[in-house]
Enzyme design. Structure first.
Site, short mmCIF file in Angstrom:
data_model
loop_
_atom_site.label_atom_id
_atom_site.label_comp_id
_atom_site.label_asym_id
_atom_site.label_seq_id
_atom_site.Cartn_x
_atom_site.Cartn_y
_atom_site.Cartn_z
N ASP A 1 0.70 -1.16 0.05
CA ASP A 1 0.05 0.07 0.05
C ASP A 1 0.85 1.26 -0.16
O ASP A 1 1.95 1.20 0.09
CB ASP A 1 -0.87 -0.05 1.35
N GLY B 1 4.74 1.35 -1.39
CA GLY B 1 4.99 1.81 -2.88
C GLY B 1 3.83 2.35 -3.56
O GLY B 1 2.87 2.45 -2.81
N ASP B 2 4.17 2.83 -4.52
CA ASP B 2 2.76 3.33 -5.51
C ASP B 2 2.87 2.27 -6.89
O ASP B 2 3.60 2.28 -7.65
CB ASP B 2 3.33 4.67 -5.93
N PHE B 3 1.78 1.62 -6.77
CA PHE B 3 1.68 0.74 -7.83
C PHE B 3 1.33 1.40 -9.25
O PHE B 3 1.61 0.72 -10.27
CB PHE B 3 0.31 -0.41 -7.68
N HIS C 1 -11.99 -1.09 -8.76
CA HIS C 1 -12.90 -0.07 -8.96
C HIS C 1 -12.60 1.28 -8.82
O HIS C 1 -13.37 2.32 -9.06
CB HIS C 1 -14.23 -0.46 -8.09
#
Length: 332
Positions: free
Chosen positions: A195, A221-223, A241
Site C-alpha cells: 500500500d 510503494g505506488d503501484f 473499481h
C-alpha cells in the site's frame, strides 16, 4: 445494544438507496419518462447527466425497483409513474419527499450533472494522497476497509487451493485484514501487504495485535509508478473499481508480471451482476466511485473476466464470496 455488521451494512446501504431515490426526484427522472421508455443515451442527455455515471445511475434505479428496463429502454414502474411523475399533480409525492429529505441527494445530483467529485479531487491518485497525508483520516479509512473486507477475507481463505501456493501479496492492503484471515487459516503461507507508505502504521498495529507480525510484512510503494511485489497469489480487493479502464488493465498486467507460472490473480469487489439489475450494492458502489474518485467505476464479472483474458490470464472463473461480494480468479 450491539450493532452487528449485517445491521450496519443494511443501514449504510439503505442510506445510499435513499440518496439515489431523492436525487431521482430532484432530477425529475420519473417525469421525464411520462411519454414512454427512453434508451440510455437519450435519457442521459435529456436529464443532463454525466455520460460516464449516467448508465450506472439508471441501472441502480432498476435494481432498486424504481425503473424497469425493456426493449425500448428505461421506463417507469407502475408505482413510480403513479406517485413520482410530476405531471400527475393529484398523486405526486415528490414534493413531500424533497421536504422531508431536504439536501440528502444534493451531492449526488450535483456529481451526476456536473461530473465533479464531491471531495474536489481531480483523480484517484489525488484522493489517496490527501487521505494518507492526514493521520486521522488514514485511520478512519483503514478501519472502514477492514469492515468492508472482513467477510470476503474469511471466505477467500476457504475458496482457493492455498495448499498449492506459499505466498500472497494483498494490493491496497489497508490494515491487512484479508491477510490475517489467510495466515490464520493456512499456517504455511507468508504474506506481503502492499500500500502507500502512509498505511504502514495501521497495518503493523493490526497485524501485531493478531500475533502475525513474523509471517507478513508491509511494503510501501505506488503501484502506478512501479512493479508489484512478487508472490504466488496477487490479490486486488476493492482496488480496481477506483480507477479508469487504462489503469485497471495496467494493474492486471503488472500482476501477471509479478506471478510465477501457475500463480493466481484474485479480484474481488461487490461485482455488478451481468444483467445489471440485481446487485444494487455493486451499482451503489459504482455511484460512490463516480462521486469521489474521477475515472473510477464498478463492473461485472464478465467485464473483469474479459480484462483478465486481455492481460494474459487463463482458467478464469467467477465465484460468490460473501454478501454482495464476489471474486474473479485467473491463472498465469
Amino acid at each position: 445494544m450491539t450493532v452487528t455488521p449485517h445491521l450496519f451494512n443494511e443501514l449504510h446501504w439503505n442510506y445510499w438507496k435513499t440518496k439515489v431515490f431523492v436525487s431521482a426526484v430532484q432530477l425529475d427522472v420519473f417525469t421525464e419518462l411520462t411519454e414512454g421508455p427512453a434508451d440510455s443515451a437519450a435519457l442521459v442527455d435529456r436529464l443532463g447527466l454525466n455520460e460516464r455515471a449516467g448508465r450506472d445511475y439508471l441501472d441502480c434505479l432498476v435494481a432498486m425497483g424504481l425503473l424497469r428496463r425493456e426493449a425500448g429502454g428505461y421506463a417507469n414502474t407502475e408505482e413510480s409513474a403513479a406517485y413520482f411523475d410530476r405531471a400527475k399533480s393529484h398523486a405526486y409525492l415528490g414534493d413531500v419527499m424533497l421536504t422531508e429529505a431536504a439536501h440528502l441527494g444534493d451531492d449526488l445530483a450535483a456529481a451526476l450533472t456536473g461530473g465533479r467529485s464531491r471531495e474536489g479531487a481531480a483523480s484517484a491518485r489525488e484522493f489517496y494522497a490527501n487521505t494518507y497525508a492526514d493521520a486521522d483520516r488514514t485511520r478512519s479509512f483503514q478501519r472502514a476497509m477492514t469492515a468492508m473486507s472482513f467477510a470476503s477475507g474469511a471466505a477467500l481463505a476457504e475458496r482457493l487451493p492455498w495448499e498449492r501456493h506459499r505466498s500472497f501479496v494483498d494490493i491496497g492492503c489497508a490494515e491487512g485484514a484479508v491477510g490475517v484471515h489467510l495466515l490464520r487459516r493456512h499456517p504455511h503461507l507468508s504474506g506481503i501487504g502492499f500500500d502507500l507508505p502512509g498505511a504502514r502504521a495501521g497495518f503493523e498495529t493490526y497485524v501485531a495485535a493478531h500475533g502475525l507480525a513474523g509471517r507478513t510484512v508491509f511494503q510501501g510503494g505506488d503501484f502506478l509508478s512501479g512493479p508489484l511485489p512478487a508472490a504466488d497469489v496477487v490479490i486486488f480487493g476493492h482496488v480496481l473499481h477506483n480507477w479508469d479502464l487504462d489503469v485497471k488493465l495496467a494493474l492486471l498486467r503488472k500482476a501477471h508480471a509479478a506471478l510465477p507460472p501457475g500463480g493466481l490473480v484474485v479480484v474481488y469487489e461487490a461485482l455488478i451482476d451481468d444483467e445489471r439489475e440485481r446487485n444494487v450494492v455493486g451499482l451503489l458502489l459504482s455511484l460512490m466511485m463516480h462521486l469521489s474518485l474521477p475515472g473510477g467505476y464498478d463492473y461485472t464479472s464478465a467485464e473483469c473476466a474479459g480484462w483478465l483474458r486481455e492481460t494474459g490470464f487463463t482458467d478464469i472463473r467467477a465465484e460468490h464470496l460473501a454478501g454482495a461480494e464476489a471474486m474473479v480468479v485467473g491463472c498465469k
